[in-house]
Design an enzyme around this catalytic site. Structure first.
Site, PDB file in Angstrom:
ATOM      1  N   GLY A   1       0.958  -1.305   0.036  1.00 20.63           N
ATOM      2  CA  GLY A   1      -0.221  -0.022  -0.121  1.00 20.63           C
ATOM      3  C   GLY A   1       0.781   1.069  -0.155  1.00 20.63           C
TER       4      GLY A   1
ATOM      5  N   TYR B   1     -13.120  -4.047  10.711  1.00 16.32           N
ATOM      6  CA  TYR B   1     -12.000  -3.362  10.785  1.00 16.32           C
ATOM      7  C   TYR B   1     -11.202  -3.459  12.140  1.00 16.32           C
ATOM      8  CZ  TYR B   1      -8.354   0.624  10.105  1.00 16.32           C
ATOM      9  OH  TYR B   1      -7.365   1.467  10.035  1.00 16.32           O
TER      10      TYR B   1
ATOM     11  N   LYS C   1      -7.682  -5.731  12.888  1.00 15.53           N
ATOM     12  CA  LYS C   1      -6.317  -4.745  13.460  1.00 15.53           C
ATOM     13  C   LYS C   1      -5.895  -5.609  14.894  1.00 15.53           C
ATOM     14  CE  LYS C   1      -5.696  -1.955  10.171  1.00 15.53           C
ATOM     15  NZ  LYS C   1      -4.570  -1.816   9.390  1.00 15.53           N
TER      16      LYS C   1
HETATM   17  P1  NAI Z   1      -5.123   5.050   2.266  1.00 11.85           P
HETATM   18  O1  NAI Z   1      -6.267   4.307   2.001  1.00 11.85           O
HETATM   19  O2  NAI Z   1      -4.677   6.128   1.854  1.00 11.85           O
HETATM   20  O3  NAI Z   1      -3.981   3.739   1.608  1.00 11.85           O
HETATM   21  C1  NAI Z   1      -4.057   2.486   1.649  1.00 11.85           C
HETATM   22  C2  NAI Z   1      -3.252   1.728   0.709  1.00 11.85           C
HETATM   23  O4  NAI Z   1      -3.386   0.440   0.631  1.00 11.85           O
HETATM   24  C3  NAI Z   1      -3.488   2.333  -0.871  1.00 11.85           C
HETATM   25  O5  NAI Z   1      -1.996   2.390  -1.356  1.00 11.85           O
HETATM   26  C4  NAI Z   1      -4.086   1.160  -1.141  1.00 11.85           C
HETATM   27  O6  NAI Z   1      -3.792   0.855  -2.962  1.00 11.85           O
HETATM   28  C5  NAI Z   1      -3.425  -0.069  -0.689  1.00 11.85           C
HETATM   29  N1  NAI Z   1      -4.457  -1.267  -0.635  1.00 11.85           N
HETATM   30  C6  NAI Z   1      -5.746  -1.604  -0.288  1.00 11.85           C
HETATM   31  N2  NAI Z   1      -6.009  -2.561  -0.567  1.00 11.85           N
HETATM   32  C7  NAI Z   1      -5.094  -3.469  -1.025  1.00 11.85           C
HETATM   33  C8  NAI Z   1      -4.930  -4.628  -1.619  1.00 11.85           C
HETATM   34  N3  NAI Z   1      -5.805  -5.508  -1.492  1.00 11.85           N
HETATM   35  N4  NAI Z   1      -3.682  -5.004  -2.082  1.00 11.85           N
HETATM   36  C9  NAI Z   1      -2.826  -4.035  -2.121  1.00 11.85           C
HETATM   37  N5  NAI Z   1      -2.649  -2.853  -1.714  1.00 11.85           N
HETATM   38  C10 NAI Z   1      -3.991  -2.507  -1.077  1.00 11.85           C
HETATM   39  O7  NAI Z   1      -4.851   4.407   3.765  1.00 11.85           O
HETATM   40  P2  NAI Z   1      -3.491   4.951   4.921  1.00 11.85           P
HETATM   41  O8  NAI Z   1      -4.527   5.918   5.667  1.00 11.85           O
HETATM   42  O9  NAI Z   1      -2.468   5.487   4.122  1.00 11.85           O
HETATM   43  O10 NAI Z   1      -3.495   3.695   5.433  1.00 11.85           O
HETATM   44  C11 NAI Z   1      -2.576   2.967   5.782  1.00 11.85           C
HETATM   45  C12 NAI Z   1      -2.854   1.938   6.726  1.00 11.85           C
HETATM   46  O11 NAI Z   1      -2.617   2.664   8.039  1.00 11.85           O
HETATM   47  C13 NAI Z   1      -3.898   1.217   6.652  1.00 11.85           C
HETATM   48  O12 NAI Z   1      -3.550  -0.273   7.220  1.00 11.85           O
HETATM   49  C14 NAI Z   1      -4.737   1.520   7.625  1.00 11.85           C
HETATM   50  O13 NAI Z   1      -5.590   0.778   8.169  1.00 11.85           O
HETATM   51  C15 NAI Z   1      -3.841   2.131   8.841  1.00 11.85           C
HETATM   52  N6  NAI Z   1      -4.355   3.273   9.705  1.00 11.85           N
HETATM   53  C16 NAI Z   1      -4.586   4.371   9.095  1.00 11.85           C
HETATM   54  C17 NAI Z   1      -5.099   5.311   9.931  1.00 11.85           C
HETATM   55  C18 NAI Z   1      -5.575   6.646   9.495  1.00 11.85           C
HETATM   56  O14 NAI Z   1      -6.077   7.372  10.277  1.00 11.85           O
HETATM   57  N7  NAI Z   1      -5.471   6.971   8.147  1.00 11.85           N
HETATM   58  C19 NAI Z   1      -5.500   5.250  11.291  1.00 11.85           C
HETATM   59  C20 NAI Z   1      -4.964   3.877  11.981  1.00 11.85           C
HETATM   60  C21 NAI Z   1      -4.430   3.009  10.914  1.00 11.85           C
END
Ligand code: NAI
Length: 246
Positions: A11, A154, A158
């Site tokens: 991601g 979710y 996690k």
């Molecule tokens: P985002 O939605 O901006 O990015 C997620 C990334 O994961 C994207 O690059 C997407 O292409 C990739 N992705 C999604 N499904 C996929 C799949 N099946 N195969 C390969 N790649 C896939 O999200 P963000 O905010 O950058 O989150 C990143 C991580 O941090 C996630 O695991 C999220 O749960 C976690 N997180 C985010 C928080 C937030 O407030 N933004 C808070 C706590 C955790």
């Protein structure tokens, strides 16, 4: 030393994953940028990384696909050498109250967030054993610790990641490989920009440090945990949340 070694970040085309990939590149690591669908964004990330003077390559892969992840890990080793740091960051949300949660929404979130991390660990495990060094980092969430109304799927994924982290940390500790989790709070990315403004404001009011986190806040800790300086930290779940979880 992490310099000259290879990191794989899932991601990594945007948000927190992109910031982590860039932070590791700044430390001199070569990068495998794994993304789901947006090839243009992944290429842009690769170009930004290469501008730092290291090697980087983009790989399209659905982390929920066990066999595809296996093939990808082999390809990355062939292209960039052994994987020293694995960062399981890819994640999705499908928020609904549990009463309305469809089976496919539950499964999709578990398959990407929890099984996706397992797939990468499974397919890199023997490489790590042979190397006798390395870092695994799983991106969990504060809601994996506290739960959250509307996020049963979710939060379960996690919380599951935390159990996965600690179990694999115990298995790999004798080989000097550390396995940790970062639990971000409310970080300003595409994921949280989907929320209505009123909900964002209400959440921000609950954060002791009074602001949303930045992807860079998470990336700084990720770079530290992947470094030599973190060699005595394993099985830890470290919040980056402005105090939200305390
Ligand atoms: P985002 O939605 O901006 O990015 C997620 C990334 O994961 C994207 O690059 C997407 O292409 C990739 N992705 C999604 N499904 C996929 C799949 N099946 N195969 C390969 N790649 C896939 O999200 P963000 O905010 O950058 O989150 C990143 C991580 O941090 C996630 O695991 C999220 O749960 C976690 N997180 C985010 C928080 C937030 O407030 N933004 C808070 C706590 C955790």
């Amino acid at each position: 030393m992490m310099k000259g070694k290879t990191a794989l970040v899932t991601g990594a085309s945007r948000g927190i994953g992109r910031a982590i990939a860039l932070a590791l590149a700044k430390e001199g690591m070569n990068l495998a940028v794994v993304y789901a669908g947006n090839a243009a964004a992944a290429q842009e990330t690769v170009q930004s990384i290469c501008a730092l003077g290291v090697e980087a390559k983009a790989y399209a892969c659905d982390v929920a696909d066990y066999d595809a992840v296996g093939a990808l890990c082999k390809q990355v080793v062939a292209d960039l050498g052994p994987i020293y740091a694995l960062v399981n960051n890819a994640g999705i949300t499908r928020d609904r109250l549990a009463a309305q949660l469809r089976q496919e929404d539950f499964d999709a979130v578990i398959n990407v967030n929890l099984k996706g991390a397992f797939h990468f660990i499974r397919h890199t495990y023997s490489g790590f054993l042979r190397q006798r060094e390395g870092r695994i980092l799983n991106i969990t969430s504060v809601v994996g610790l506290s739960g959250n109304a509307g996020q049963a799927n979710y939060a379960a994924s996690k919380a599951g990641l935390i159990g996965l982290t600690k179990s694999v940390a115990k298995e790999l500790a004798p080989r000097g490989i550390t396995v940790n989790a970062i639990a971000p709070g409310f970080i300003d990315t595409d994921m949280t920009r989907q929320m209505p403004q009123a909900a964002r404001d209400a959440l921000t009011a609950r954060i002791p440090l009074g602001r949303l986190g930045l992807a860079q806040d998470v990336a700084d800790l990720a770079a530290f945990l992947c470094s030599e300086r973190a060699s005595y930290i394993t099985g830890a779940v470290l919040p980056v949340d402005g105090g939200l979880a305390m």
